[in-house]
Scaffold this motif. Structure first.
Motif, short mmCIF file in Angstrom:
data_model
loop_
_atom_site.label_atom_id
_atom_site.label_comp_id
_atom_site.label_asym_id
_atom_site.label_seq_id
_atom_site.Cartn_x
_atom_site.Cartn_y
_atom_site.Cartn_z
N UNK A 1 -86.87 -34.06 19.78
CA UNK A 1 -87.47 -33.82 18.47
C UNK A 1 -86.45 -33.10 17.60
N UNK A 2 -86.74 -33.05 16.30
CA UNK A 2 -85.89 -32.29 15.39
C UNK A 2 -85.02 -33.12 14.49
N UNK A 3 -84.95 -34.43 14.71
CA UNK A 3 -84.14 -35.25 13.84
C UNK A 3 -84.71 -35.30 12.43
N UNK A 4 -83.82 -35.53 11.45
CA UNK A 4 -84.27 -35.53 10.07
C UNK A 4 -83.20 -36.13 9.18
N UNK A 5 -83.54 -36.26 7.90
CA UNK A 5 -82.60 -36.66 6.86
C UNK A 5 -82.02 -35.37 6.29
N UNK A 6 -80.71 -35.25 6.29
CA UNK A 6 -80.08 -34.00 5.86
C UNK A 6 -78.82 -34.30 5.06
N UNK A 7 -78.56 -33.46 4.10
CA UNK A 7 -77.37 -33.63 3.28
C UNK A 7 -76.12 -33.20 4.05
N UNK A 8 -75.01 -33.84 3.78
CA UNK A 8 -73.74 -33.47 4.41
C UNK A 8 -73.48 -31.98 4.18
N UNK A 9 -73.02 -31.31 5.24
CA UNK A 9 -72.81 -29.88 5.17
C UNK A 9 -73.99 -29.07 5.65
N UNK A 10 -75.11 -29.73 5.84
CA UNK A 10 -76.33 -29.05 6.28
C UNK A 10 -76.38 -28.88 7.79
N UNK A 11 -77.53 -28.38 8.24
CA UNK A 11 -77.71 -28.07 9.66
C UNK A 11 -79.02 -28.63 10.18
N UNK A 12 -79.05 -28.89 11.48
CA UNK A 12 -80.26 -29.30 12.17
C UNK A 12 -80.23 -28.73 13.58
N UNK A 13 -81.41 -28.56 14.13
CA UNK A 13 -81.52 -28.15 15.53
C UNK A 13 -82.38 -29.17 16.26
N UNK A 14 -81.78 -29.85 17.22
CA UNK A 14 -82.52 -30.81 18.04
C UNK A 14 -83.03 -30.11 19.29
N UNK A 15 -84.20 -30.55 19.74
CA UNK A 15 -84.80 -30.01 20.96
C UNK A 15 -85.16 -31.15 21.90
N UNK A 16 -85.19 -30.83 23.18
CA UNK A 16 -85.59 -31.82 24.19
C UNK A 16 -86.34 -31.09 25.28
N UNK A 17 -87.54 -31.57 25.57
CA UNK A 17 -88.32 -31.01 26.67
C UNK A 17 -88.28 -31.99 27.83
N UNK A 18 -88.03 -31.45 29.01
CA UNK A 18 -87.87 -32.28 30.21
C UNK A 18 -89.00 -32.04 31.20
N UNK A 19 -89.33 -33.08 31.96
CA UNK A 19 -90.32 -32.94 33.02
C UNK A 19 -90.05 -34.00 34.08
N UNK A 20 -90.67 -33.80 35.24
CA UNK A 20 -90.55 -34.80 36.30
C UNK A 20 -89.40 -34.57 37.27
N UNK A 21 -88.66 -33.49 37.09
CA UNK A 21 -87.58 -33.17 38.02
C UNK A 21 -87.33 -31.67 37.95
N UNK A 22 -86.51 -31.17 38.89
CA UNK A 22 -86.22 -29.74 38.92
C UNK A 22 -85.14 -29.42 37.89
N UNK A 23 -85.59 -29.10 36.71
CA UNK A 23 -84.71 -28.97 35.55
C UNK A 23 -83.57 -27.99 35.78
N UNK A 24 -83.86 -26.84 36.36
CA UNK A 24 -82.84 -25.79 36.49
C UNK A 24 -81.68 -26.20 37.39
N UNK A 25 -81.89 -27.23 38.20
CA UNK A 25 -80.85 -27.68 39.14
C UNK A 25 -80.02 -28.84 38.59
N UNK A 26 -80.30 -29.25 37.35
CA UNK A 26 -79.63 -30.42 36.80
C UNK A 26 -78.74 -30.08 35.60
#
Length: 119
Positions: free
Chosen positions: A7-32
């Motif tokens: 999530x977090x994608x957007x339309x943004x002007x050059x020079x701007x900022x964005x923060x993308x996020x990703x939530x994971x499930x179905x595996x042992x996340x801390x070990x990957x």
């Protein structure tokens, strides 16, 4: 079953900022190790950044100094902070399990989130 939701994608002007996020499930996340990859219009999938389970970070040259990858093992999430965005950063951004995610091989990735940078 590995599930990755960006999530977090957007339309943004050059020079701007964005923060993308990703939530994971179905595996042992801390070990990957985890990655972000992107696909620009008409081009193949390109690995952009990775973070190991030990918190070592890696970037392609074109985003070094502008992008920052991080993770929160308590929430099973990774993030991509993108600053000073450029037109060439436009594409669909994917979260992936592991550090191997390129045009030829990227078995575990999400559906992607669109980032469009305009002038």
């Amino acid at each position: 079953e590995v599930q990755l939701v960006e999530s977090g994608g957007a339309l943004v002007q050059a020079g701007g900022s964005l923060r993308l996020s990703c939530v994971a499930s179905g595996f042992n996340f801390r070990l990957e190790d985890m990655s972000w990859a992107r696909q620009a219009p008409g081009k193949g999938l390109e690995w952009v950044s990775g973070i190991t389970k030990g918190l070592k970070t890696m970037y392609i040259t074109s985003v070094k100094g502008r992008f920052t990858i991080s993770r929160d093992n308590t929430k099973n999430m990774i993030y991509l902070e993108m600053n000073n965005l450029k037109i060439e950063d436009t594409g669909v951004y994917y979260c992936a399990k592991g550090l191997l995610c390129g045009d030829a091989f990227c078995p575990d990735r999400g559906q992607g989130t669109q980032v469009t940078v305009y002038d």
